[in-house]
Design an enzyme around this catalytic site. Structure first.
Site, short mmCIF file in Angstrom:
data_model
loop_
_atom_site.label_atom_id
_atom_site.label_comp_id
_atom_site.label_asym_id
_atom_site.label_seq_id
_atom_site.Cartn_x
_atom_site.Cartn_y
_atom_site.Cartn_z
N HIS A 1 -1.66 2.07 10.14
CA HIS A 1 -1.60 0.61 10.21
C HIS A 1 -1.94 0.03 8.86
O HIS A 1 -2.64 0.64 8.05
CB HIS A 1 -2.56 0.08 11.29
CG HIS A 1 -3.99 0.50 11.11
ND1 HIS A 1 -4.43 1.76 11.47
CD2 HIS A 1 -5.07 -0.15 10.63
CE1 HIS A 1 -5.73 1.85 11.21
NE2 HIS A 1 -6.14 0.71 10.70
N TYR B 1 -4.44 -4.41 -2.65
CA TYR B 1 -3.85 -3.42 -1.75
C TYR B 1 -4.02 -2.01 -2.32
O TYR B 1 -4.40 -1.08 -1.60
CB TYR B 1 -2.37 -3.74 -1.56
CG TYR B 1 -1.65 -2.80 -0.62
CD1 TYR B 1 -1.75 -2.96 0.76
CD2 TYR B 1 -0.87 -1.76 -1.11
CE1 TYR B 1 -1.09 -2.10 1.63
CE2 TYR B 1 -0.21 -0.89 -0.25
CZ TYR B 1 -0.31 -1.06 1.11
OH TYR B 1 0.33 -0.20 1.97
N LEU C 1 8.31 2.98 0.12
CA LEU C 1 8.93 1.89 0.86
C LEU C 1 9.87 2.45 1.92
O LEU C 1 10.70 3.30 1.64
CB LEU C 1 9.71 0.99 -0.10
CG LEU C 1 10.40 -0.23 0.49
CD1 LEU C 1 9.38 -1.21 1.05
CD2 LEU C 1 11.25 -0.90 -0.59
N SER D 1 10.77 -5.87 8.07
CA SER D 1 9.64 -6.63 7.54
C SER D 1 9.31 -6.20 6.13
O SER D 1 9.00 -7.03 5.26
CB SER D 1 8.41 -6.44 8.44
OG SER D 1 8.07 -5.07 8.54
#
Length: 208
Positions: A34, A97, A131, A136
């Protein structure tokens, strides 16, 4: 066989209600997959945005691992942690991040050593992914990166294979392993490579 797959923001809320609503007994696999982006309305490097990213991308992983570890120890199970290339190779305009993902690598790398010296037979598989071709994700990086998205099902298969074989690490696509090695050996070619895949002007505008 008992497998718990946690993905999306539901995993964050699950971590708060585990004690009352879930019995982890007999758990064989815990898959942590997640992530969270910076909330709308916050600057990418603000304290508020950074705190949120650390909560979702690091602290919830730590909490869920702590809750599941006794059951995984009993079953000699596996912990599969899905991370990102940005947890191995920093790039521009992703500092909060990237910090959270680097912390994941440090936490689970240290935990693996602790379990090893205590003769605890719980495998930890760190999955470094790039990626993926989700709608999204594609929308979030539109005009920002020139990198091609990897097929999601193939990435998922790599994660499953790594967890099933108790591999210490999974890199998908495989070239990310080489890129991680270049971080220490050849920093300047690595920086050049990153700039080729990044639309600096677009990213800078988005981060402003």
């Amino acid at each position: 066989m008992k497998v718990l797959l946690l993905t999306g923001l539901g995993a964050l809320f699950f971590s708060y209600y585990w004690d009352d609503n879930f019995d982890p007994g007999g758990l064989d696999y815990l898959v942590l997959n997640h992530l969270g982006a910076t909330p709308a309305g916050t600057r990418s490097r603000s304290i508020q945005g950074t705190r949120w990213l650390l909560q979702v991308n690091l602290l919830s992983y730590v909490q869920l691992t702590s809750l599941a570890l006794p059951s995984l120890t009993d079953s000699r199970g596996s912990l599969v942690v899905v991370s990102s290339l940005l947890g191995r190779v920093p790039t521009s305009f992703s500092s909060p991040y990237s910090a959270a993902k680097f912390a994941l690598d440090g936490f689970f790398g240290s935990l693996r050593r602790e379990l090893d010296v205590q003769d605890v037979n719980v495998a930890i598989t760190m999955c470094v992914l790039g990626l993926r071709d989700r709608a999204s994700a594609a929308e979030a990086v539109r005009g920002v990166t020139r990198a091609k998205a990897a097929p999601g099902p193939k990435a998922a298969l790599a994660v499953i294979r790594g967890g099933a074989t108790r591999a210490p690490g999974v890199f998908y696509p495989w070239r990310f392993h080489l890129l991680g090695l270049l971080r220490g050996w050849l920093p300047h070619p690595r920086a050049w490579f990153i700039r080729q895949e990044l639309n600096v002007t677009a990213v800078a505008a988005a981060a402003a």
